[in-house]
Each structure stands twice: as C-alpha cells, then as structure tokens.
Design an enzyme around this catalytic site. Structure first.
Site, PDB file in Angstrom:
ATOM      1  N   SER A  17       0.809  -1.222   0.000  1.00 50.49           N
ATOM      2  CA  SER A  17       0.000   0.000   0.000  1.00 50.49           C
ATOM      3  C   SER A  17       0.840   1.269   0.000  1.00 50.49           C
ATOM      4  O   SER A  17       0.395   2.308   0.493  1.00 50.49           O
ATOM      5  CB  SER A  17      -0.936   0.018   1.220  1.00 50.49           C
ATOM      6  OG  SER A  17      -0.179  -0.008   2.431  1.00 50.49           O
ATOM      7  N   SER A  22       2.675  -7.112   2.634  1.00 51.16           N
ATOM      8  CA  SER A  22       2.306  -6.020   3.535  1.00 51.16           C
ATOM      9  C   SER A  22       0.780  -5.896   3.622  1.00 51.16           C
ATOM     10  O   SER A  22       0.104  -6.822   4.069  1.00 51.16           O
ATOM     11  CB  SER A  22       2.970  -4.729   3.037  1.00 51.16           C
ATOM     12  OG  SER A  22       2.909  -3.716   3.995  1.00 51.16           O
ATOM     13  N   PHE A  23       0.213  -4.766   3.194  1.00 50.40           N
ATOM     14  CA  PHE A  23      -1.241  -4.632   3.077  1.00 50.40           C
ATOM     15  C   PHE A  23      -1.830  -5.824   2.318  1.00 50.40           C
ATOM     16  O   PHE A  23      -2.840  -6.411   2.715  1.00 50.40           O
ATOM     17  CB  PHE A  23      -1.557  -3.320   2.356  1.00 50.40           C
ATOM     18  CG  PHE A  23      -2.793  -3.313   1.508  1.00 50.40           C
ATOM     19  CD1 PHE A  23      -4.023  -3.028   2.065  1.00 50.40           C
ATOM     20  CD2 PHE A  23      -2.722  -3.592   0.140  1.00 50.40           C
ATOM     21  CE1 PHE A  23      -5.183  -3.024   1.279  1.00 50.40           C
ATOM     22  CE2 PHE A  23      -3.857  -3.586  -0.653  1.00 50.40           C
ATOM     23  CZ  PHE A  23      -5.095  -3.298  -0.076  1.00 50.40           C
ATOM     24  N   ASP A  69      12.960  -4.543   8.912  1.00 46.95           N
ATOM     25  CA  ASP A  69      11.741  -3.898   8.420  1.00 46.95           C
ATOM     26  C   ASP A  69      11.285  -2.821   9.404  1.00 46.95           C
ATOM     27  O   ASP A  69      11.010  -3.111  10.568  1.00 46.95           O
ATOM     28  CB  ASP A  69      10.648  -4.959   8.251  1.00 46.95           C
ATOM     29  CG  ASP A  69       9.453  -4.474   7.462  1.00 46.95           C
ATOM     30  OD1 ASP A  69       9.190  -3.259   7.446  1.00 46.95           O
ATOM     31  OD2 ASP A  69       8.773  -5.322   6.853  1.00 46.95           O
ATOM     32  N   HIS A  76      11.784  -3.565   4.246  1.00 49.97           N
ATOM     33  CA  HIS A  76      10.417  -3.954   3.875  1.00 49.97           C
ATOM     34  C   HIS A  76      10.347  -4.484   2.445  1.00 49.97           C
ATOM     35  O   HIS A  76       9.295  -4.953   2.019  1.00 49.97           O
ATOM     36  CB  HIS A  76       9.493  -2.745   4.030  1.00 49.97           C
ATOM     37  CG  HIS A  76       8.037  -3.075   4.026  1.00 49.97           C
ATOM     38  ND1 HIS A  76       7.462  -3.989   4.880  1.00 49.97           N
ATOM     39  CD2 HIS A  76       7.013  -2.612   3.251  1.00 49.97           C
ATOM     40  CE1 HIS A  76       6.167  -4.074   4.650  1.00 49.97           C
ATOM     41  NE2 HIS A  76       5.873  -3.255   3.662  1.00 49.97           N
TER      42      HIS A  76
END
Length: 282
Positions: free
Chosen positions: A38, A107-108, A228, A256
C-alpha cells in the site's frame, strides 16, 4: 500479456466485481495471484517487477492493481476496507475463471490474502505472506509515514529510506519515479482516503481474528526482513505462531522490500515452496 509499450505498469483491463481492473496475467501453469502493498503510487508492476518474469517461467502470474490503487478504478464515495478488497480480489479470480490459486500477499496485500484464504479457503491452494499485515501490532513510525504521505520529492525520498535497508537502492531517479507515480491524477486523493488518522485503525481493519487464523488449514510460507521499519518482525512471528502449517524465513540485512533487496532468494524460496505441492489441493 498485453503491455502498453509506453508504460509497463499498464497491462490489460478486465472487469472484476464490477470494477475496471488493471491486470498483469502471463505465464503458464498453476496460477499464482500476487497482491501488492500500500505504498503511495504503488502498482502491481512497481511492487513485483523484479520477480514476476522469473516466477512466470514455471507458473501463471496474476497480479492486479487492487481497487483504488494504480490504474484500477477509484470509485467516488466508496469506503475502502478489508471486505471490499477481498471482494475485488475474488472478483479477479471469477473474471478469469480460476477456481483455485496459490496466493502471495505483500504487507497490506498480505492482510488481504490472509482474509481471502479465511473467507474462501477452497479458492487457495498455498499461501505466502511477505512483510505481512493481518495481525494486531502497534503502529510503527514507518507505517505512519507511509500511510500519512503527502506528495513531495523529499517525502518520497524519506519513505524510500524507510522501505530499504540497502540505501544504494534509494536513488534520485527512483525517488523521482515514485514521486511522479504518486501525483498522477486521482492517485493521492484515493490513497488519502484509505488509511486516515488514527492510523492504528488501519492496522486493526486489516487484521483477522486470532481464533479463525489458528484454524487456517493451508500450508503457509511467511517471509520477513529483519530490519523492516514498516511492519515489525513481531507481526510475522505472530503469524507463525497462529498458523499451524507455517514456516518462517527471516532475511537479514533486509527492510520492507524483500522481493527487491533479495529478489533471487525470494524467487527460489517461493518456487521451492510452491513446487512442493505436487497433486496437493486444499
């Protein structure tokens, strides 16, 4: 794959769950659906560009721009939430006639992938979660900066420094590219609606209930960068604890961007994990 030669981020348009959706769809074999993160200005191509061609050598890649992101629809007056994004992702599968896929979320996108596997377990063969949301954790300064981004070159440069452990990846050209992506018409307007303050609510919204996650039947590969700053390593440790049939791989010297900073290792791990399936189905 039908590519716009002027912009590799634009592939083909389909209608998924009623929404116009930009989709990368190429390769042969059992399908792997890839759900991006995101970050501001993100697209499926920006997220997965280094690994899609390699993964597509042995499987079909299905990588949409999720609703509100990239070149997919950004409907006015819509409320973005986990259920809507899951509906959109399943709509992509339905539009392509795919009864079952392997599923990879970043992630998202990991939070959405986990929620999809819980809601439609028969649609997922194996699950891969990378630097993933999906469990409760305290809002990090890094994630607050990502979701709170306002467009400027300096702000984008600071974000890229947060994303990457290897600062040599954070070039002026990359900052300019991602900044320009973030100011395309309608991008920032949609992005600012998705995770408004208090942004802890966004983490909670992407989280799935512990009792349901503990019943997840799927073989699951969890990947995370040790350094991260956006999603803490503790989030993947929690996923590993909750998901019975899971394995966890932690990359040292990695932020990340596991799929970018360690792209070759990432591809090997994903391929090896998915190749274990044989005739397995869930």
């Amino acid at each position: 794959m039908e590519l716009n030669t002027d912009n590799p981020e634009i592939a083909q348009m389909i209608t998924a769950a009623g929404f116009e959706t930009n989709l990368h769809d190429y390769g042969d074999g059992f399908p792997l659906m890839m759900i991006h993160g995101s970050g501001p200005g993100v697209t499926a191509w920006a997220n997965w560009r280094l690994v899609m061609p390699e993964l597509a050598k042995s499987r079909r890649i299905v990588a949409p721009d999720m609703l509100g992101f990239g070149y997919s629809a950004r409907p006015e007056g819509i409320t973005y939430n986990r259920e809507l994004w899951v509906k959109h992702a399943v709509g992509v599968l339905d539009a392509l006639g795919l009864d079952q896929v392997d599923l990879l979320g970043n992630s998202f996108g990991g939070g959405i992938a986990l929620a999809l596997a819980l809601a439609y377990p028969e649609r997922v063969r194996r699950l891969i979660l990378m630097g993933s949301a999906g469990t409760p954790f305290a809002l990090t300064e890094g994630l607050d900066a990502v979701w709170g981004y306002t467009p400027s070159i300096d702000n984008m440069r600071r974000l890229l420094d947060i994303f990457a452990y290897d600062r040599t990846l954070v070039t002026d050209d990359l900052a300019e590219l991602r900044y320009q992506a973030s100011i395309r018409p309608g991008f920032q307007e949609a992005f600012s609606q998705m995770f408004p303050p208090p942004r802890q609510n966004g983490i909670n919204e992407l989280s799935s209930p512990e009792d349901k996650v503990r019943l997840l039947p799927h073989e699951t590969l969890i990947l995370h960068g040790r350094e991260d700053q956006v999603i803490p390593l503790s989030a993947s440790l929690t996923l590993h604890e909750w998901i019975k049939n899971s394995q966890l791989h932690v990359f040292g010297c990695c932020g990340h961007w596991t799929q970018i900073e360690h792209s070759e290792r990432f591809v090997r791990l994903v391929n090896d994990f998915l190749d274990e399936t044989g005739n397995e189905s869930s």
